[in-house]
Design a protein around this motif. Structure first.
Motif, PDB file in Angstrom:
ATOM      1  N   ALA A 265       7.332   3.706  -8.427  1.00 25.95           N
ATOM      2  CA  ALA A 265       8.780   3.876  -8.569  1.00 25.95           C
ATOM      3  C   ALA A 265       9.406   4.268  -7.240  1.00 25.95           C
ATOM      4  O   ALA A 265      10.456   3.742  -6.838  1.00 25.95           O
ATOM      5  N   GLY A 266       8.753   5.196  -6.530  1.00 30.03           N
ATOM      6  CA  GLY A 266       9.276   5.610  -5.236  1.00 30.03           C
ATOM      7  C   GLY A 266       9.265   4.471  -4.235  1.00 30.03           C
ATOM      8  O   GLY A 266      10.246   4.253  -3.507  1.00 30.03           O
ATOM      9  N   ARG A 267       8.160   3.724  -4.162  1.00 31.43           N
ATOM     10  CA  ARG A 267       8.076   2.617  -3.216  1.00 31.43           C
ATOM     11  C   ARG A 267       9.077   1.510  -3.561  1.00 31.43           C
ATOM     12  O   ARG A 267       9.670   0.896  -2.671  1.00 31.43           O
ATOM     13  N   ALA A 268       9.257   1.236  -4.849  1.00 32.04           N
ATOM     14  CA  ALA A 268      10.214   0.193  -5.247  1.00 32.04           C
ATOM     15  C   ALA A 268      11.626   0.554  -4.823  1.00 32.04           C
ATOM     16  O   ALA A 268      12.377  -0.281  -4.304  1.00 32.04           O
ATOM     17  N   VAL A 269      12.016   1.817  -5.029  1.00 31.99           N
ATOM     18  CA  VAL A 269      13.353   2.253  -4.621  1.00 31.99           C
ATOM     19  C   VAL A 269      13.455   2.320  -3.103  1.00 31.99           C
ATOM     20  O   VAL A 269      14.497   2.005  -2.521  1.00 31.99           O
ATOM     21  N   GLY A 270      12.365   2.710  -2.429  1.00 28.46           N
ATOM     22  CA  GLY A 270      12.399   2.797  -0.973  1.00 28.46           C
ATOM     23  C   GLY A 270      12.474   1.452  -0.283  1.00 28.46           C
ATOM     24  O   GLY A 270      13.022   1.343   0.814  1.00 28.46           O
ATOM     25  N   THR A 271      11.924   0.391  -0.897  1.00 24.88           N
ATOM     26  CA  THR A 271      11.921  -0.937  -0.273  1.00 24.88           C
ATOM     27  C   THR A 271      13.021  -1.820  -0.871  1.00 24.88           C
ATOM     28  O   THR A 271      14.032  -2.092  -0.229  1.00 24.88           O
ATOM     29  N   ALA A 272      12.818  -2.240  -2.122  1.00 29.54           N
ATOM     30  CA  ALA A 272      13.840  -3.065  -2.769  1.00 29.54           C
ATOM     31  C   ALA A 272      15.155  -2.302  -2.898  1.00 29.54           C
ATOM     32  O   ALA A 272      16.240  -2.885  -2.802  1.00 29.54           O
ATOM     33  N   GLY A 273      15.058  -0.966  -3.085  1.00 23.53           N
ATOM     34  CA  GLY A 273      16.276  -0.160  -3.161  1.00 23.53           C
ATOM     35  C   GLY A 273      17.068  -0.178  -1.866  1.00 23.53           C
ATOM     36  O   GLY A 273      18.297  -0.121  -1.880  1.00 23.53           O
ATOM     37  N   SER A 274      16.372  -0.252  -0.733  1.00 26.77           N
ATOM     38  CA  SER A 274      17.075  -0.361   0.549  1.00 26.77           C
ATOM     39  C   SER A 274      17.887  -1.644   0.605  1.00 26.77           C
ATOM     40  O   SER A 274      19.036  -1.660   1.055  1.00 26.77           O
ATOM     41  N   ALA A 275      17.277  -2.743   0.141  1.00 24.61           N
ATOM     42  CA  ALA A 275      18.007  -4.009   0.096  1.00 24.61           C
ATOM     43  C   ALA A 275      19.197  -3.923  -0.849  1.00 24.61           C
ATOM     44  O   ALA A 275      20.276  -4.463  -0.564  1.00 24.61           O
ATOM     45  N   VAL A 276      19.020  -3.230  -1.965  1.00 20.97           N
ATOM     46  CA  VAL A 276      20.117  -3.057  -2.920  1.00 20.97           C
ATOM     47  C   VAL A 276      21.270  -2.283  -2.282  1.00 20.97           C
ATOM     48  O   VAL A 276      22.441  -2.625  -2.444  1.00 20.97           O
ATOM     49  N   VAL A 277      20.941  -1.230  -1.543  1.00 21.42           N
ATOM     50  CA  VAL A 277      21.981  -0.433  -0.887  1.00 21.42           C
ATOM     51  C   VAL A 277      22.801  -1.287   0.074  1.00 21.42           C
ATOM     52  O   VAL A 277      24.041  -1.254   0.071  1.00 21.42           O
ATOM     53  N   PHE A 278      22.114  -2.076   0.892  1.00 21.32           N
ATOM     54  CA  PHE A 278      22.846  -2.876   1.873  1.00 21.32           C
ATOM     55  C   PHE A 278      23.561  -4.054   1.225  1.00 21.32           C
ATOM     56  O   PHE A 278      24.646  -4.435   1.666  1.00 21.32           O
TER      57      PHE A 278
END
Length: 751
Positions: A265-278
């Motif tokens: 969960a942490g890695r998914a938010v840290g990687t794909a979540g970064s793309a979501v933020v941008f």
């Protein structure tokens, strides 16, 4: 940022009860606020500072009881074939209906017999009703009076239809159901599990609920346009599902790579979540950027849309990992073949891989063919006409459409959209003479060959001493008079728009001649003026929004060519969307498929609104697609192979996201409201073109041709651009280092 997002995702997973409680409480508080504080919305487009609205403001200031922005209604009476409204029984029925129209909020009612609105054959007539309040402010008694009057006349054997905006009551469409149904099917296929498929839907619905309840609460303090909540729903639902889809896909990949559920969960938010933020930031920039147009209703739409997108991002980063914590390993049941690559090595030969390898073999043909197809689809844009929506675009058989057609057929198309010339006599030496001078000029125009003026209705219609004296007294009290100009063409016709400019040119010398000034207004004039303003500010909007988004993408991808390529691809998507909209709405190609039975100019706000929304969504797909290519490249994969590997890993998820978004927008294209229908259709086509033509064909072809140079950035620029590590390289190194240290601890302890 990736590390902070990793911590946020892991914290939300571990503290799932607190996170879920926060969003549930917020939803409940906003529900109470929406129930107790909400107000009504407006369906009028207004813009201060233009001539048409200056005329409205002048009337309201000098004659407060006359509300130029008030609602209107046209009650059309039609006698049976071969009969006439002048027959005693029908005459009395019409008279009784007209008397019944008067309520507390009615400003004036024009009787068909005394107002000259009876057709030459006597079969059709209409009563014009104006109100002191807008449609949203009318009381139930006003609408009830209209309906009772119509019903009473129908009982006498007349056919009655009511046009205008007095009975307009905007309701949120059921289009969301179509989008949700499409999303559920696509998500179930993508994840192979109904449990996993339901999570993006759940988080998206929570986000839309929060966004809509907040906007509804705001209507109690600020007057918002009736389409503003619908636009927020449309965007919130689409991006909410898509953002959760990307994070869910990464989460499943991490779990299958052997991570614990918490770390996944942490890695998914840290990687794909970064793309979501941008990606979300790009959408928010594009929507908030609508404020540079300085047009109130556009700013409202942009801010409402940006708010729902921001909520969707926050919920994807927090509520989604919390729900994953509640679900445990249930989301891993059902393993589609393309997701079974547990170790993260090169993906198997999926359809996406075969597609991109085919592009690699024919990259020049793919690039040229894709661009040629986009340009060809954009050709109709050259003949695009813009106008305000009117009753001519309402569904066939609806009351408003029947009333419009009856008036157009019996009184001329222009009777549905009269122009009003407001003569301001405050500085005139002889006010009555100034009004007469303006009237004479208008009547002279009407008498010229080829004129588009059907009728000029002067400010004073009865030429008697008593009428002239009453008019002079009224003129002295308010310092203005109105002359009505009935065009020969319909409200949305180009000839009527040209007439607005001709009237203003013809009356330009009035101040020098009489000291008075003339302002041309009316629904068509408002549309012309707003369209001109939008055209003027459009280049500034593009410069601000595209400039900021390109800078953002430069920071994300550490490249000059990727953002430029993304922006140029977006222009192709906009061209296709506008071209298809012109072909369907204006030319009538296949318009029956979306419930249209007539042609009309394109919605006047569509180009700039479509540009703002589609730019943000196009950047979504660019970020999600190219991020995986960049991730492969920075981990040492050669540039050409990085494009193929990155495309293979992300294409199917991007396609799923695009299909979901198209389904959401297509649902709105099927509603009766012409504004939502136009915006929904244009966005559905725009996403279709951007995802499948631009991102799936043109982008990989271009990147394969350019090769390693696609990642080039000048050395002098690199220190000026912040590094965000959207690929999660720093995060991966930090976590892997921590894992290695943890593995050494038992050995050290044994010594």
């Amino acid at each position: 940022m990736a590390w902070q997002l990793f911590r946020l995702g892991r914290w939300s997973f571990n503290h799932r009860k607190a996170v879920a409680a926060f969003w549930v409480v917020l939803l409940a508080v906003l529900a109470i606020g929406a129930t107790t504080l909400s107000g009504k919305t407006s369906d009028k487009f207004e813009l201060s500072g233009i001539e048409s609205t200056q005329a409205f403001e002048l009337i309201e200031q000098r004659s407060p009881q006359a509300s130029p922005d008030g609602a209107t209604a046209r009650v059309v009476f039609e006698a049976p074939a071969g009969r006439s409204l002048t027959e005693p029984s029908y005459n009395s029925a019409v008279a009784a209906a007209v008397r019944g129209l008067t309520t507390e909020n009615v400003q004036s009612v024009t009787d068909p017999f005394t107002g000259g609105t009876i057709s030459p054959d006597g079969r059709v007539g209409y009563a014009a009703v104006t109100y002191t309040k807008t449609s949203a402010e009318l009381a139930d008694a006003d609408r009830t009076a209209l309906e009772r009057a119509a019903h009473a006349a129908e009982e006498s054997g007349l056919n009655v239809a009511i046009g205008g905006d007095a009975l307009t009551e905007f309701e949120m469409p059921l289009a969301e159901v179509i989008g949700i149904a499409v999303a559920l099917v696509v998500l179930a296929i993508t994840f192979g599990s109904l449990v996993a498929a339901g999570m993006p839907l759940l988080t998206a619905l929570v986000g839309v609920g929060i966004g809509m309840l907040a906007i509804t609460t705001l209507t109690g303090f600020v007057e918002l346009g009736s389409t503003t909540p619908a636009l927020g729903t449309m965007l919130g639902l689409a991006v909410g599902i898509d953002y959760a889809l990307f994070i869910m896909s990464r989460y499943q990949s991490e779990v299958r790579a052997g991570r614990s559920l918490e770390e996944a969960a942490g890695r998914a938010v840290g990687t794909a979540g970064s793309a979501v933020v941008f990606a979300g930031a790009a959408v928010v920039i594009a929507l908030v950027g609508l404020a540079v147009c300085n047009i109130g209703f556009l700013t409202q739409m942009g801010l409402a849309g940006a708010f729902t997108v921001a909520i969707a991002v926050l919920i994807s980063l927090t509520l989604l990992p919390a729900i994953l914590g509640f679900a445990g390993d249930k989301v891993m049941k059902g393993k589609p073949r393309y997701l079974r690559n547990a170790a993260g090595e090169t993906a198997p030969r999926t359809h996406g891989r075969r597609w991109v390898e085919g592009i690699a073999r024919h990259k020049w043909a793919a690039l040229a063919g894709g661009i040629a197809l986009a340009v060809l689809a954009s050709v109709p844009v050259a003949s695009m006409q813009l106008a305000l929506p009117d009753d001519s675009s309402k569904p066939a058989g609806s009351d408003a459409r029947v009333a419009y057609d009856l008036i157009a057929d019996n009184f001329g198309a222009g009777a549905n959209g009269p122009l009003v010339v407001v003569v301001d006599t405050a500085n005139a030496a002889d006010p009555a003479a100034a009004v007469q001078t303006a009237t004479d000029e208008l009547q002279a125009m009407a008498g010229r060959a080829g004129s588009d003026i059907a009728t000029v209705v002067p400010a004073i219609t009865a030429d008697t001493p008593q009428a002239r004296q009453a008019f002079t007294q009224q003129l002295a009290a308010v310092d203005f008079a109105t002359v009505t100009v009935i065009p020969a063409s319909g409200p949305s016709d180009q000839a009527t728009k040209d007439l607005v400019a001709e009237l203003r040119t013809a009356l330009a010398d009035l101040p020098a001649e009489t000291g008075a000034r003339a302002l041309v207004t009316g629904q068509t004039a408002v549309g012309v003026d707003i369209a001109d303003e939008l055209t003027e500010v459009f280049p500034l909007y593009l410069a601000v929004v595209v400039g900021l988004a390109i800078f953002l993408l430069i920071a994300v991808f550490r490249s000059i060519w990727v953002p430029i390529k993304a922006a140029l691809g977006f222009l192709l998507s906009v061209g296709v969307a506008l071209g298809a909209t012109v072909a369907v709405f204006q030319w009538g190609w296949l318009n029956e498929l979306i419930g249209l039975d007539t042609t009309a100019p394109v919605l006047f706000i569509l180009p700039i609104l479509l540009t703002g929304i589609l730019f943000g969504l196009a950047m979504d797909y660019e970020v999600f697609l190219v991020t995986r290519m960049r991730e492969a490249y920075v981990h040492g994969t050669p540039a050409r192979q990085a494009v193929i590997d990155g495309f293979t890993h992300s294409a199917r998820v991007v396609v799923a996201a695009a299909i979901i978004m198209i389904g959401v927008f297509a649902g709105f294209a099927l509603v009766d409201d012409v504004i939502l229908k136009t915006v929904g259709f244009a966005l559905a086509v725009g996403v279709l073109a951007d995802a499948f033509l631009v991102r799936m064909l043109i982008v990989p072809a271009f990147m394969l041709i350019v090769g390693e140079r696609i990642w080039w950035m000048p050395k002098w620029l690199a220190p000026l651009v912040p590094t965000f590590d959207i690929e999660g390289e720093g995060l991966t190194e930090r976590l892997d280092s921590a894992d290695r240290d943890a593995a050494k601890e038992p050995v050290l302890a044994g010594r």
